[in-house]
Motif scaffolding. Structure first.
Motif, PDB file in Angstrom:
ATOM      1  N   ALA A 283     -10.307 -15.301  -2.496  1.00  0.00           N
ATOM      2  CA  ALA A 283      -8.981 -15.206  -3.093  1.00  0.00           C
ATOM      3  C   ALA A 283      -7.945 -15.528  -2.023  1.00  0.00           C
ATOM      4  CB  ALA A 283      -8.750 -13.813  -3.654  1.00  0.00           C
ATOM      5  N   GLU A 284      -7.103 -16.501  -2.296  1.00  0.00           N
ATOM      6  CA  GLU A 284      -6.060 -16.915  -1.355  1.00  0.00           C
ATOM      7  C   GLU A 284      -4.703 -16.598  -1.956  1.00  0.00           C
ATOM      8  OE1 GLU A 284      -6.883 -20.795   0.707  1.00  0.00           O
ATOM      9  OE2 GLU A 284      -8.311 -20.987  -0.943  1.00  0.00           O
ATOM     10  N   GLN A 285      -3.828 -16.040  -1.139  1.00  0.00           N
ATOM     11  CA  GLN A 285      -2.496 -15.702  -1.615  1.00  0.00           C
ATOM     12  C   GLN A 285      -1.491 -15.877  -0.489  1.00  0.00           C
ATOM     13  OE1 GLN A 285      -4.324 -12.109  -2.741  1.00  0.00           O
ATOM     14  NE2 GLN A 285      -3.363 -10.882  -1.130  1.00  0.00           N
ATOM     15  N   SER A 286      -0.254 -16.115  -0.865  1.00  0.00           N
ATOM     16  CA  SER A 286       0.813 -16.265   0.116  1.00  0.00           C
ATOM     17  C   SER A 286       2.133 -15.908  -0.557  1.00  0.00           C
ATOM     18  CB  SER A 286       0.859 -17.700   0.668  1.00  0.00           C
ATOM     19  OG  SER A 286       1.096 -18.621  -0.380  1.00  0.00           O
ATOM     20  N   GLY A 287       3.158 -15.722   0.262  1.00  0.00           N
ATOM     21  CA  GLY A 287       4.448 -15.369  -0.291  1.00  0.00           C
ATOM     22  C   GLY A 287       4.436 -13.996  -0.942  1.00  0.00           C
ATOM     23  N   VAL A 288       5.185 -13.858  -2.027  1.00  0.00           N
ATOM     24  CA  VAL A 288       5.293 -12.579  -2.720  1.00  0.00           C
ATOM     25  C   VAL A 288       4.207 -12.476  -3.782  1.00  0.00           C
ATOM     26  CG1 VAL A 288       6.733 -11.126  -4.197  1.00  0.00           C
ATOM     27  CG2 VAL A 288       7.764 -12.394  -2.303  1.00  0.00           C
TER      28      VAL A 288
ATOM     29  N   MET B 222       3.262  -7.398  -1.979  1.00  0.00           N
ATOM     30  CA  MET B 222       3.111  -7.995  -0.660  1.00  0.00           C
ATOM     31  C   MET B 222       4.093  -9.141  -0.496  1.00  0.00           C
ATOM     32  SD  MET B 222      -1.045  -8.057  -0.277  1.00  0.00           S
ATOM     33  CE  MET B 222      -1.325  -8.537  -1.984  1.00  0.00           C
ATOM     34  N   ALA B 223       4.635  -9.242   0.684  1.00  0.00           N
ATOM     35  CA  ALA B 223       5.463 -10.383   1.056  1.00  0.00           C
ATOM     36  C   ALA B 223       4.840 -10.951   2.329  1.00  0.00           C
ATOM     37  CB  ALA B 223       6.909  -9.967   1.282  1.00  0.00           C
ATOM     38  N   LEU B 224       3.951 -11.911   2.154  1.00  0.00           N
ATOM     39  CA  LEU B 224       3.158 -12.435   3.266  1.00  0.00           C
ATOM     40  C   LEU B 224       3.869 -13.601   3.927  1.00  0.00           C
ATOM     41  CD1 LEU B 224      -0.284 -12.412   1.432  1.00  0.00           C
ATOM     42  CD2 LEU B 224       0.607 -10.672   2.997  1.00  0.00           C
ATOM     43  N   ASP B 225       3.917 -13.583   5.258  1.00  0.00           N
ATOM     44  CA  ASP B 225       4.559 -14.686   5.963  1.00  0.00           C
ATOM     45  C   ASP B 225       3.576 -15.795   6.314  1.00  0.00           C
ATOM     46  OD1 ASP B 225       3.114 -13.466   7.942  1.00  0.00           O
ATOM     47  OD2 ASP B 225       4.846 -12.873   9.154  1.00  0.00           O
ATOM     48  N   HIS B 226       2.290 -15.592   5.983  1.00  0.00           N
ATOM     49  CA  HIS B 226       1.299 -16.651   6.136  1.00  0.00           C
ATOM     50  C   HIS B 226       0.212 -16.418   5.084  1.00  0.00           C
ATOM     51  CE1 HIS B 226      -0.274 -13.354   8.700  1.00  0.00           C
ATOM     52  NE2 HIS B 226      -1.446 -13.730   8.194  1.00  0.00           N
ATOM     53  N   PRO B 227      -0.505 -17.442   4.692  1.00  0.00           N
ATOM     54  CA  PRO B 227      -1.540 -17.271   3.662  1.00  0.00           C
ATOM     55  C   PRO B 227      -2.600 -16.264   4.107  1.00  0.00           C
ATOM     56  CG  PRO B 227      -1.056 -19.597   3.989  1.00  0.00           C
ATOM     57  CD  PRO B 227      -0.365 -18.859   5.102  1.00  0.00           C
TER      58      PRO B 227
ATOM     59  N   VAL C  15     -11.210  -9.191   4.763  1.00  0.00           N
ATOM     60  CA  VAL C  15     -10.035 -10.035   4.983  1.00  0.00           C
ATOM     61  C   VAL C  15     -10.411 -11.069   6.025  1.00  0.00           C
ATOM     62  CG1 VAL C  15      -7.622 -10.098   5.683  1.00  0.00           C
ATOM     63  CG2 VAL C  15      -8.494  -8.129   4.395  1.00  0.00           C
ATOM     64  N   LEU C  16     -10.321 -12.347   5.661  1.00  0.00           N
ATOM     65  CA  LEU C  16     -10.808 -13.406   6.522  1.00  0.00           C
ATOM     66  C   LEU C  16      -9.740 -13.866   7.495  1.00  0.00           C
ATOM     67  CD1 LEU C  16     -12.691 -15.538   3.843  1.00  0.00           C
ATOM     68  CD2 LEU C  16     -13.619 -13.782   5.364  1.00  0.00           C
ATOM     69  N   ASP C  17     -10.194 -14.337   8.639  1.00  0.00           N
ATOM     70  CA  ASP C  17      -9.307 -14.889   9.661  1.00  0.00           C
ATOM     71  C   ASP C  17      -8.576 -16.087   9.075  1.00  0.00           C
ATOM     72  OD1 ASP C  17      -8.143 -16.204  11.817  1.00  0.00           O
ATOM     73  OD2 ASP C  17      -9.792 -15.696  13.178  1.00  0.00           O
ATOM     74  N   PRO C  18      -7.230 -16.078   9.038  1.00  0.00           N
ATOM     75  CA  PRO C  18      -6.519 -17.200   8.441  1.00  0.00           C
ATOM     76  C   PRO C  18      -6.700 -18.513   9.181  1.00  0.00           C
ATOM     77  CG  PRO C  18      -5.007 -15.741   9.590  1.00  0.00           C
ATOM     78  CD  PRO C  18      -6.333 -15.037   9.556  1.00  0.00           C
ATOM     79  N   ASP C  19      -7.183 -18.429  10.423  1.00  0.00           N
ATOM     80  CA  ASP C  19      -7.380 -19.662  11.182  1.00  0.00           C
ATOM     81  C   ASP C  19      -8.714 -20.338  10.881  1.00  0.00           C
ATOM     82  OD1 ASP C  19      -4.958 -19.344  12.475  1.00  0.00           O
ATOM     83  OD2 ASP C  19      -5.843 -18.106  14.056  1.00  0.00           O
ATOM     84  N   LEU C  20      -9.548 -19.652  10.108  1.00  0.00           N
ATOM     85  CA  LEU C  20     -10.853 -20.222   9.777  1.00  0.00           C
ATOM     86  C   LEU C  20     -10.802 -20.836   8.395  1.00  0.00           C
ATOM     87  CD1 LEU C  20     -13.246 -17.405  11.038  1.00  0.00           C
ATOM     88  CD2 LEU C  20     -12.593 -19.503  12.211  1.00  0.00           C
ATOM     89  N   SER C  21     -11.228 -22.069   8.284  1.00  0.00           N
ATOM     90  CA  SER C  21     -11.225 -22.727   6.984  1.00  0.00           C
ATOM     91  C   SER C  21     -12.504 -22.436   6.218  1.00  0.00           C
ATOM     92  CB  SER C  21     -11.069 -24.246   7.156  1.00  0.00           C
ATOM     93  OG  SER C  21     -12.132 -24.775   7.940  1.00  0.00           O
ATOM     94  N   GLU C  22     -13.556 -22.019   6.918  1.00  0.00           N
ATOM     95  CA  GLU C  22     -14.825 -21.707   6.269  1.00  0.00           C
ATOM     96  C   GLU C  22     -15.350 -20.387   6.817  1.00  0.00           C
ATOM     97  OE1 GLU C  22     -15.964 -23.373   3.824  1.00  0.00           O
ATOM     98  OE2 GLU C  22     -14.703 -25.151   3.977  1.00  0.00           O
ATOM     99  N   LEU C  23     -16.309 -19.803   6.110  1.00  0.00           N
ATOM    100  CA  LEU C  23     -16.909 -18.545   6.557  1.00  0.00           C
ATOM    101  C   LEU C  23     -17.808 -18.748   7.751  1.00  0.00           C
ATOM    102  CD1 LEU C  23     -17.817 -16.850   3.188  1.00  0.00           C
ATOM    103  CD2 LEU C  23     -16.050 -16.160   4.765  1.00  0.00           C
ATOM    104  N   THR C  24     -18.505 -19.859   7.782  1.00  0.00           N
ATOM    105  CA  THR C  24     -19.490 -20.051   8.836  1.00  0.00           C
ATOM    106  C   THR C  24     -19.143 -21.281   9.655  1.00  0.00           C
ATOM    107  OG1 THR C  24     -20.866 -21.356   7.342  1.00  0.00           O
ATOM    108  CG2 THR C  24     -21.295 -19.007   7.451  1.00  0.00           C
TER     109      THR C  24
END
Length: 300
Positions: free
Chosen positions: A88-93, A34-39, A291-300
């Motif tokens: 699990a958080e990932q970004s970039g390659v 994966m080459a992600l352009d955002h986390p 897969v969580l919404d990247p704009d949300l910092s928390e689940l709830t």
């Protein structure tokens, strides 16, 4: 069998099934690049699967979804059976592959270390030894995913040939839990093995990494998720709770939140609304992820 899927631009997922003699212990192989352009943030729910992820490039950051603490970054990671979900958080390659093992297969491959992994993640090379580092280097140098999966087949064939096995009573007890989807009472396992409850728990912790009651809870959760996400099944909330071994809907909701970190409704909403149109689940036949919404910092 190798199946190549390309769900998004800049991302590829390649699924491989192990050689037939290994399938008792190895569920699948998954190659990814994966080459992600955002986390990206993924919620990984508890399953009856031990995972070893070998990274060729990149890292991921893991955090407990229920009791958040500072996250820990890993390259290659070994994850034992866990009663609580992981973010699990990932970004970039991110380039590598993951092996999904049954608990029995993990013990056969890694011995007592498999039990010690219960409830935690660890840098794979530190707990599984230098032999794994050599394998990771060979995998990274292999020219194709098919060649990598063949290397894994050879590696696990050798490990299983002389690896330790579960005690017969542990095999029997685990089979009862699996067949009942976590509904068989622990006292029935105690009576069936002829062991004391303390000895049963000790053997499970040594060979699976969790006590029987915790393992049963994971199997009930997986049953719940399977029914909640089935396209052709509709249950009244009370009926679903009873079918999956909970006293009532309130008990189901409390238990679900205590293991996953959100309500069933919130989990399903995350799966439906994910902006990333890629396969969410990382193990064939199990509901594992959202897969969580990247704009949300928390689940709830």
């Amino acid at each position: 069998m190798v199946q190549d899927t390309r769900p998004t631009t800049g991302a590829a997922l390649v699924l491989g099934l192990p050689a037939a003699p290994l399938r008792r212990y190895v569920l699948d192989y998954r190659g990814y690049r994966m080459a992600l352009d955002h986390p990206q943030r993924r919620l990984e729910v508890p399953t009856d699967v031990v995972t070893v992820a070998l990274a060729f490039e990149g890292t991921m950051r893991l955090t407990d979804a229920v009791s958040p603490a500072p996250g820990v970054s890993f390259g290659s990671v070994a994850a034992g059976l866990r009663r609580t979900a992981t973010i699990a958080e990932q970004s970039g390659v991110l380039h590598g592959l993951a092996v999904s093992l049954t608990p029995q297969g993990a013990f056969r491959a890694f011995g007592p270390v498999a039990g010690e992994l219960g409830g935690q993640w660890a840098e794979a090379g530190e707990v599984l030894g230098p032999r794994l580092g050599t394998l990771a280097a060979r995998l990274a140098d292999a020219p194709t995913w098919r060649a990598r999966f063949a290397l894994l087949d050879g590696h696990f064939t050798a490990l299983f040939a002389d690896g330790p096995t579960w005690e017969p009573d542990v095999v029997w007890a685990w089979r009862q839990l699996r067949r009942s989807r976590g509904l068989v009472p622990v006292r029935a396992l105690v009576e069936g093995t002829g062991w004391s409850r303390r000895r049963l728990e000790q053997r499970f912790r040594e060979q699976l990494g969790l006590a029987p009651k915790q393992a049963a809870g994971i199997l009930r959760l997986q049953r719940t998720l399977s029914l909640l996400t089935a396209p052709d099944e509709r249950f009244a909330r009370a009926d679903l709770a009873a079918l999956c071994g909970y006293y009532d809907q309130s008990h189901l909701d409390r238990t679900f939140r205590g293991m996953v970190g959100c309500s069933p409704r919130e989990f399903l909403a995350s799966r439906r609304s994910a902006a990333t149109p890629q396969p969410a689940d990382r193990v064939i036949g199990r509901i594992t992820s959202a897969v969580l919404d990247p704009d949300l910092s928390e689940l709830t």
